[in-house]
Design a protein around this motif. Structure first.
Motif, PDB file in Angstrom:
ATOM      1  N   VAL A  60       1.272 -13.639   1.012  1.00  0.00           N
ATOM      2  CA  VAL A  60       1.073 -12.818   2.206  1.00  0.00           C
ATOM      3  C   VAL A  60       1.823 -11.483   2.145  1.00  0.00           C
ATOM      4  O   VAL A  60       1.328 -10.467   2.588  1.00  0.00           O
ATOM      5  CB  VAL A  60       1.496 -13.597   3.481  1.00  0.00           C
ATOM      6  CG1 VAL A  60       1.210 -12.786   4.727  1.00  0.00           C
ATOM      7  CG2 VAL A  60       0.769 -14.929   3.567  1.00  0.00           C
ATOM      8  N   CYS A  61       3.039 -11.493   1.568  1.00  0.00           N
ATOM      9  CA  CYS A  61       3.930 -10.325   1.721  1.00  0.00           C
ATOM     10  C   CYS A  61       3.736  -9.235   0.676  1.00  0.00           C
ATOM     11  O   CYS A  61       4.125  -8.094   0.900  1.00  0.00           O
ATOM     12  CB  CYS A  61       5.382 -10.766   1.744  1.00  0.00           C
ATOM     13  SG  CYS A  61       6.024 -11.257   0.123  1.00  0.00           S
ATOM     14  N   PHE A  62       3.190  -9.542  -0.473  1.00  0.00           N
ATOM     15  CA  PHE A  62       2.995  -8.579  -1.565  1.00  0.00           C
ATOM     16  C   PHE A  62       4.306  -7.956  -2.053  1.00  0.00           C
ATOM     17  O   PHE A  62       4.332  -6.849  -2.559  1.00  0.00           O
ATOM     18  CB  PHE A  62       1.981  -7.489  -1.171  1.00  0.00           C
ATOM     19  CG  PHE A  62       0.603  -8.047  -0.994  1.00  0.00           C
ATOM     20  CD1 PHE A  62       0.233  -8.631   0.206  1.00  0.00           C
ATOM     21  CD2 PHE A  62      -0.311  -8.023  -2.029  1.00  0.00           C
ATOM     22  CE1 PHE A  62      -1.023  -9.193   0.364  1.00  0.00           C
ATOM     23  CE2 PHE A  62      -1.573  -8.577  -1.879  1.00  0.00           C
ATOM     24  CZ  PHE A  62      -1.923  -9.156  -0.671  1.00  0.00           C
ATOM     25  N   ASP A  63       5.401  -8.657  -1.857  1.00  0.00           N
ATOM     26  CA  ASP A  63       6.687  -8.182  -2.343  1.00  0.00           C
ATOM     27  C   ASP A  63       6.945  -8.627  -3.773  1.00  0.00           C
ATOM     28  O   ASP A  63       7.836  -8.107  -4.437  1.00  0.00           O
ATOM     29  CB  ASP A  63       7.816  -8.691  -1.435  1.00  0.00           C
ATOM     30  CG  ASP A  63       8.305  -7.608  -0.490  1.00  0.00           C
ATOM     31  OD1 ASP A  63       8.568  -6.501  -0.978  1.00  0.00           O
ATOM     32  OD2 ASP A  63       8.412  -7.868   0.717  1.00  0.00           O
ATOM     33  N   GLN A  75       0.100 -10.528  -7.912  1.00  0.00           N
ATOM     34  CA  GLN A  75       0.912 -11.365  -7.026  1.00  0.00           C
ATOM     35  C   GLN A  75       1.475 -12.533  -7.841  1.00  0.00           C
ATOM     36  O   GLN A  75       0.792 -13.535  -8.060  1.00  0.00           O
ATOM     37  CB  GLN A  75       0.073 -11.879  -5.864  1.00  0.00           C
ATOM     38  CG  GLN A  75      -0.214 -10.803  -4.815  1.00  0.00           C
ATOM     39  CD  GLN A  75      -0.989 -11.374  -3.643  1.00  0.00           C
ATOM     40  OE1 GLN A  75      -2.195 -11.535  -3.718  1.00  0.00           O
ATOM     41  NE2 GLN A  75      -0.295 -11.670  -2.559  1.00  0.00           N
TER      42      GLN A  75
ATOM     43  N   CYS B 380       6.427  -2.926   3.353  1.00  0.00           N
ATOM     44  CA  CYS B 380       5.691  -2.275   2.265  1.00  0.00           C
ATOM     45  C   CYS B 380       5.986  -0.779   2.194  1.00  0.00           C
ATOM     46  O   CYS B 380       6.296  -0.239   1.141  1.00  0.00           O
ATOM     47  CB  CYS B 380       4.190  -2.476   2.442  1.00  0.00           C
ATOM     48  SG  CYS B 380       3.655  -4.178   2.455  1.00  0.00           S
ATOM     49  N   CYS B 413       0.428  -5.393   2.266  1.00  0.00           N
ATOM     50  CA  CYS B 413       0.343  -6.626   3.055  1.00  0.00           C
ATOM     51  C   CYS B 413      -0.555  -6.428   4.279  1.00  0.00           C
ATOM     52  O   CYS B 413      -0.844  -7.368   5.001  1.00  0.00           O
ATOM     53  CB  CYS B 413       1.723  -7.156   3.439  1.00  0.00           C
ATOM     54  SG  CYS B 413       2.354  -6.653   5.038  1.00  0.00           S
ATOM     55  N   ARG B 416       0.623  -7.630   7.776  1.00  0.00           N
ATOM     56  CA  ARG B 416       0.942  -9.042   8.032  1.00  0.00           C
ATOM     57  C   ARG B 416       2.412  -9.255   8.376  1.00  0.00           C
ATOM     58  O   ARG B 416       2.748 -10.195   9.095  1.00  0.00           O
ATOM     59  CB  ARG B 416       0.551  -9.895   6.819  1.00  0.00           C
ATOM     60  CG  ARG B 416      -0.963 -10.064   6.665  1.00  0.00           C
ATOM     61  CD  ARG B 416      -1.278 -10.755   5.345  1.00  0.00           C
ATOM     62  NE  ARG B 416      -2.693 -11.072   5.188  1.00  0.00           N
ATOM     63  CZ  ARG B 416      -3.599 -10.265   4.638  1.00  0.00           C
ATOM     64  NH1 ARG B 416      -3.246  -9.057   4.223  1.00  0.00           N
ATOM     65  NH2 ARG B 416      -4.856 -10.637   4.514  1.00  0.00           N
ATOM     66  N   LYS B 447      -7.779  -8.241   1.346  1.00  0.00           N
ATOM     67  CA  LYS B 447      -6.752  -8.391   0.308  1.00  0.00           C
ATOM     68  C   LYS B 447      -7.017  -7.257  -0.673  1.00  0.00           C
ATOM     69  O   LYS B 447      -8.177  -6.912  -0.908  1.00  0.00           O
ATOM     70  CB  LYS B 447      -6.891  -9.734  -0.435  1.00  0.00           C
ATOM     71  CG  LYS B 447      -6.494 -10.960   0.379  1.00  0.00           C
ATOM     72  CD  LYS B 447      -4.997 -11.219   0.335  1.00  0.00           C
ATOM     73  CE  LYS B 447      -4.549 -12.162   1.414  1.00  0.00           C
ATOM     74  NZ  LYS B 447      -4.104 -13.442   0.951  1.00  0.00           N
TER      75      LYS B 447
END
Lengths: 99, 460
Positions: A60-63, A75, B380, B413, B416, B447
């Motif tokens: 979810v966070c894309f960190d 990811q 982000c 994100c 989110r 996405k």
């Protein structure tokens, strides 16, 4: 410090992170494998270029974005490790931005 | 019927998606289940098949998921794992990609069962290397058997106590737990104690975990007035304000959590109507008693709609599936109404203690709306509270405008982890209701998808 629990880790594979070979359990996702190997900083923040690492571990966070086999911004928490995987930090290419 | 046309497409293989899929498998319909994970179970039952032999450390609630996953496997449905769904249209077209290749399919009926995500917890320092969510700690334990020693856990909610219990069960030392449950919540929850009686087993379980935490060598710190995480690039300490004094705990890792909220992005992207739920302090998706959203042919079940937990989600999945079967003319509406009764009955019992639990674990406003201007709100794009206040000062009046003014919510994100905070911050700053501020417009692709991935689609 992250570590694995349990006696047997099952089958292992060798991955390469920033030129360093790491032997990790085959069942792990890339993020878990790197954390267990002592890597917590996966990339640079887009704005302040500070160290960033995984946050949610559920896509979810894309960190946890990282470069895998030349493909950028993957990811890492959603991708399973594979033998010979070449992984590098997701750094911000400042010079490219200035061109 | 075209190969890529299905009677039903289910998005998500957590409790709601799995129970819906298993139910429809008894009827002759063509169904497809798409899920982002590598194995069925969703987040709550993540890694359940691999953990079959050692689920006891992970708690009885987790074990319950095994039956659900096994029935789903036995049903032998068309199931694609590691599938990233990035587009849903209001007439049932679904685009997704697996390992860089995209596919497009069509569903006469769509069931969104994407579950919940953790609520944003915008603390000072929450983007530092070494800070993760408590949900992440749990996923690492359940799926990978990886734990982190001597971490500090911060926050509130059942999941925080559960992961602490799981860590203690597997013998992983926790440095400290900082409980941010507001004192007033205990009184608020008492108002709903009648409903709480229905869930007395869960509540006793929760108190047992709490006692277990206190009895272990873990420092348990409650009634704090503020928390922040310090460090220049990685975590050095967690600082907390108690009785007017800032104290600090040296640590390298912090896990933070303040409840879960519906994962609404896909529902919003297709135009499903949302509602602000003040009791849960989050956006939920408007559905009727059959789990149908405001868009015809699109149902939303489980925590993707509103937060009721995994067991209730499985019942909702069955309720949604029965209605979908009637929409497809597989069963009549009277058959549906008869078959749905046992699910509705058990759902009612399952939902009864929610008002009590929601009141007890509603995160304090001070942790939903940061006070310190330097706190990062959008992880982000690294947009701080001060940046948002600046945008408001120069005339920004809506959540969606905030994207243009500040880039808050414009990162990968897709809001989110900042959208909820942004709505609440703007409401507070402008002195209006959060429902009036609204939420970011969510547009496909929901996405990130590369041009290369798009180009692999077989259509023009």
């Amino acid at each position: 410090m992250f570590k694995s629990i349990g006696k047997s880790r099952g089958e292992s594979v060798t991955i390469v992170f920033e030129g360093r070979s790491l032997v990790v359990a085959k069942k792990l996702n890339v993020a878990a494998a790197l954390l267990e190997s002592g890597v917590t900083s996966f990339r640079q923040g887009e704005v302040n270029l500070n160290n960033r690492g995984p946050y949610c571990m559920m896509g979810v966070c894309f960190d946890c974005l990282i470069t895998i086999d030349g493909l950028e911004k993957q990811q890492s928490c959603l991708i399973q490790v594979r033998e010979g995987m070449i992984i590098s930090r997701q750094n911000v290419n400042v010079s490219d931005d200035n061109e | 019927m075209n190969d890529s046309t299905y009677d039903l497409i289910i998005i998500g293989a957590g409790p709601a998606g799995l129970s819906a899929a298993t139910l429809v498998s008894e009827y002759k319909i063509k169904a497809l289940i798409l899920d982002e994970n590598r194995a069925p179970g969703g987040q709550i039952y993540r890694g359940i098949e691999a953990n079959q032999k050692n689920t006891h450390n992970l708690g009885s609630g987790y074990q319950q998921g095994l039956g659900l996953v096994q029935s789903f496997r036995a049903a032998n449905l068309e199931y694609r794992c590691s599938a990233k769904v990035w587009y849903l249209s209001n007439d049932g077209k679904v685009s997704y990609s697996i390992a860089g290749k995209s596919y497009s399919v069509h569903g006469k009926q769509i069931l969104i069962a994407t579950g919940a995500q953790e609520r944003p917890f915008p603390l000072l320092g929450w983007t530092l290397d070494g800070v993760m969510s408590a949900g992440a700690a749990q996923i690492l334990l359940k799926e990978s058997g990886v734990v982190c020693e001597n971490a500090v856990f911060i926050g509130t909610g059942p999941l925080l106590y559960l992961i602490a219990h799981q860590y203690i069960s597997v013998g992983t030392p926790i440095k400290a737990i900082i409980d941010t449950t507001p004192r007033g919540n205990y009184y608020q929850a008492l108002k709903h104690c009648f409903g709480g009686l229905w869930g007395i087993k869960d509540i006793i379980q929760g108190w047992r975990w709490r006692r277990e935490i206190i009895q272990s060598n873990t420092q348990f710190i409650s009634n704090v007035d503020d928390v922040r995480i310090s460090g220049s690039d990685s975590v050095k300490s967690v600082d907390y304000l108690k009785n007017g004094i800032w104290q600090n705990l040296q640590c390298e890792h912090a896990f933070i959590h303040q409840g879960v909220v519906p994962d609404i992005n896909i529902s919003l992207s297709v135009g499903c109507e949302k509602i602000w739920n003040e009791r849960l302090a989050c956006w939920t998706i408007r559905t009727n008693e059959h789990c149908e959203s405001s868009i015809k042919g699109i149902s939303v079940a489980g925590d993707a709609c509103t937060i009721n937990g995994g067991v209730a989600a499985a019942h909702k999945g069955s309720i949604a599936a029965l209605n979908i079967l009637s929409q497809l003319n597989i069963i009549s509406t009277s058959q549906r109404d008869k078959l749905v009764k046992p699910f509705k009955r058990t759902l009612k019992v399952e939902i009864a203690p929610r008002a009590f639990l929601d009141a007890l674990f509603k995160p304090d406003q001070r942790y939903r709306i940061p006070k310190d201007d330097n706190t990062i709100v959008c992880r982000c794009e690294e947009i701080s509270l001060a940046d948002i206040k600046d945008s408001i000062r120069i005339g920004c009046v809506g959540a969606n405008q905030l994207k243009c003014f500040s880039r808050c919510g414009m990162g990968l994100c897709q809001g989110r982890f900042c959208g909820l905070s942004a709505s609440e911050i703007m409401a507070k700053e402008l002195g209006v209701a959060t429902s009036n501020i609204g939420y970011f417009n969510i547009r496909p692709p929901i996405k990130p998808v590369t041009l290369g991935e798009l180009a692999t689609l077989d259509e023009v």
